[in-house]
Design a protein around this motif. Structure first.
Motif, PDB file in Angstrom:
ATOM      1  N   ARG A   1       0.858  -1.184   0.000  1.00 13.07           N
ATOM      2  CA  ARG A   1       0.000   0.000   0.000  1.00 13.07           C
ATOM      3  C   ARG A   1       0.893   1.232   0.000  1.00 13.07           C
ATOM      4  NH1 ARG A   1      -4.643   0.381   4.026  1.00 13.07           N
ATOM      5  NH2 ARG A   1      -5.527   1.570   2.311  1.00 13.07           N
ATOM      6  N   ARG A   2       0.623   2.134  -0.931  1.00  9.20           N
ATOM      7  CA  ARG A   2       1.480   3.308  -1.101  1.00  9.20           C
ATOM      8  C   ARG A   2       0.671   4.581  -0.890  1.00  9.20           C
ATOM      9  NH1 ARG A   2       4.092   2.323  -6.896  1.00  9.20           N
ATOM     10  NH2 ARG A   2       1.897   2.507  -7.420  1.00  9.20           N
ATOM     11  N   ALA A   3       1.314   5.561  -0.241  1.00 15.00           N
ATOM     12  CA  ALA A   3       0.652   6.838   0.013  1.00 15.00           C
ATOM     13  C   ALA A   3       1.617   7.986  -0.235  1.00 15.00           C
ATOM     14  CB  ALA A   3       0.142   6.909   1.447  1.00 15.00           C
ATOM     15  N   ILE A   4       1.050   9.109  -0.615  1.00 13.03           N
ATOM     16  CA  ILE A   4       1.784  10.369  -0.707  1.00 13.03           C
ATOM     17  C   ILE A   4       1.241  11.259   0.395  1.00 13.03           C
ATOM     18  CG2 ILE A   4       2.237  12.433  -2.088  1.00 13.03           C
ATOM     19  CD1 ILE A   4       1.885  10.641  -4.583  1.00 13.03           C
TER      20      ILE A   4
ATOM     21  N   PHE B   1      -0.593  10.678  -9.871  1.00 16.35           N
ATOM     22  CA  PHE B   1      -0.220   9.466  -9.159  1.00 16.35           C
ATOM     23  C   PHE B   1      -1.448   8.623  -8.836  1.00 16.35           C
ATOM     24  CE2 PHE B   1       3.187  12.480  -8.402  1.00 16.35           C
ATOM     25  CZ  PHE B   1       4.302  11.725  -8.700  1.00 16.35           C
TER      26      PHE B   1
ATOM     27  N   TRP C   1      -2.156   5.799  -5.892  1.00 14.83           N
ATOM     28  CA  TRP C   1      -1.567   6.152  -4.597  1.00 14.83           C
ATOM     29  C   TRP C   1      -2.638   6.860  -3.774  1.00 14.83           C
ATOM     30  CZ3 TRP C   1       3.878   6.395  -3.095  1.00 14.83           C
ATOM     31  CH2 TRP C   1       4.738   5.783  -4.015  1.00 14.83           C
ATOM     32  N   SER C   2      -2.678   6.601  -2.500  1.00 13.68           N
ATOM     33  CA  SER C   2      -3.547   7.353  -1.600  1.00 13.68           C
ATOM     34  C   SER C   2      -2.856   8.682  -1.298  1.00 13.68           C
ATOM     35  CB  SER C   2      -3.762   6.564  -0.310  1.00 13.68           C
ATOM     36  OG  SER C   2      -4.621   7.251   0.544  1.00 13.68           O
TER      37      SER C   2
ATOM     38  N   PHE D   1      -0.054   1.094   5.488  1.00 17.63           N
ATOM     39  CA  PHE D   1       0.668   1.549   4.301  1.00 17.63           C
ATOM     40  C   PHE D   1       2.123   1.163   4.472  1.00 17.63           C
ATOM     41  CE2 PHE D   1      -3.131   4.029   3.796  1.00 17.63           C
ATOM     42  CZ  PHE D   1      -3.284   4.096   2.417  1.00 17.63           C
TER      43      PHE D   1
ATOM     44  N   GLN E   1       4.650   2.012   1.964  1.00 13.92           N
ATOM     45  CA  GLN E   1       5.531   3.012   1.349  1.00 13.92           C
ATOM     46  C   GLN E   1       4.852   4.373   1.434  1.00 13.92           C
ATOM     47  OE1 GLN E   1       6.320   1.797  -2.668  1.00 13.92           O
ATOM     48  NE2 GLN E   1       8.054   0.547  -2.055  1.00 13.92           N
TER      49      GLN E   1
END
Length: 199
Positions: free
Chosen positions: A2-5, A32, A35-36, A72, A74
């Motif tokens: 799971r990836r987030a910014i 993006f 991405w969350s 998450f 990353q």
């Protein structure tokens, strides 16, 4: 995975400022997809006002704890600061703490004026966005936050780069060596344009 910014800003206290942050949010989400995208605010006053309005009001550390709780793995933190001053150092410290967890990796992006090469790019971009109604001999003052930090020298670098492109464009800050009172004697036009250099 799971990836987030995590977008990190000082925050905004005006409708125009909040609109600018929403527009930035939309651009990041479009670029993006998958991405969350979350937000954290460094200003305690902005966070307090958001909390009173029952809106999300996370600090960087609280946002990172929430992302870890939500599993998450990353997290890319992108500060919206102009320079790598004390506020940016606090973002990096919070990311380094969160990165100690074995199940989440955190990386921090650079602020707008992180390196000398960024200054030239920013100067050219700002020169393209000067007021369209401005006459060529009218002064423009771009006002930034400023800081009591070595990184504040980037504002002076930006001022030099902009003046090389247009002698009537000045950079000032709300505090420090480039305060408005130091710029006023250099303003010669009957009409002066004031533009924010804030995120």
């Amino acid at each position: 995975m799971r990836r987030a910014i995590l977008l990190v800003a000082f925050g905004a206290g005006t409708p125009q400022g909040r609109q600018a942050l929403r527009a930035f949010d939309g651009m990041v989400r479009a670029r993006f997809a998958g991405w969350s995208v979350r937000w954290a605010f460094t200003s305690p006053l902005v966070r307090e006002r958001l909390a009173q309005a029952r809106q999300k009001s996370d600090s960087v550390r609280k946002a990172l704890r929430r992302l870890r709780f939500e599993r998450f793995t990353q997290v890319a933190l992108q500060p919206l600061q102009t320079i790598a001053g004390a506020e940016h150092e606090e973002v990096c410290a919070a990311a380094a703490e969160a990165d100690q967890a074995p199940d989440m990796r955190c990386r921090v992006g650079a602020p707008l004026l992180a390196a000398p090469s960024d200054v030239e790019d920013a100067a050219r971009a700002l020169a393209r966005h000067l007021p369209p109604d401005r006459l060529p001999d009218e002064d423009v003052v771009l006002m930034g936050h400023g800081a009591r930090h070595a990184a504040a020298a980037r504002y002076a670098d930006l001022a030099l780069a902009l003046r090389a492109l247009d002698a009537h464009v000045h950079v000032g800050t709300m505090g420090g060596a480039m305060a408005l009172e130091h710029i006023l004697p250099r303003l010669t036009s009957a009409r002066v344009w004031l533009m924010p250099l804030l995120s």
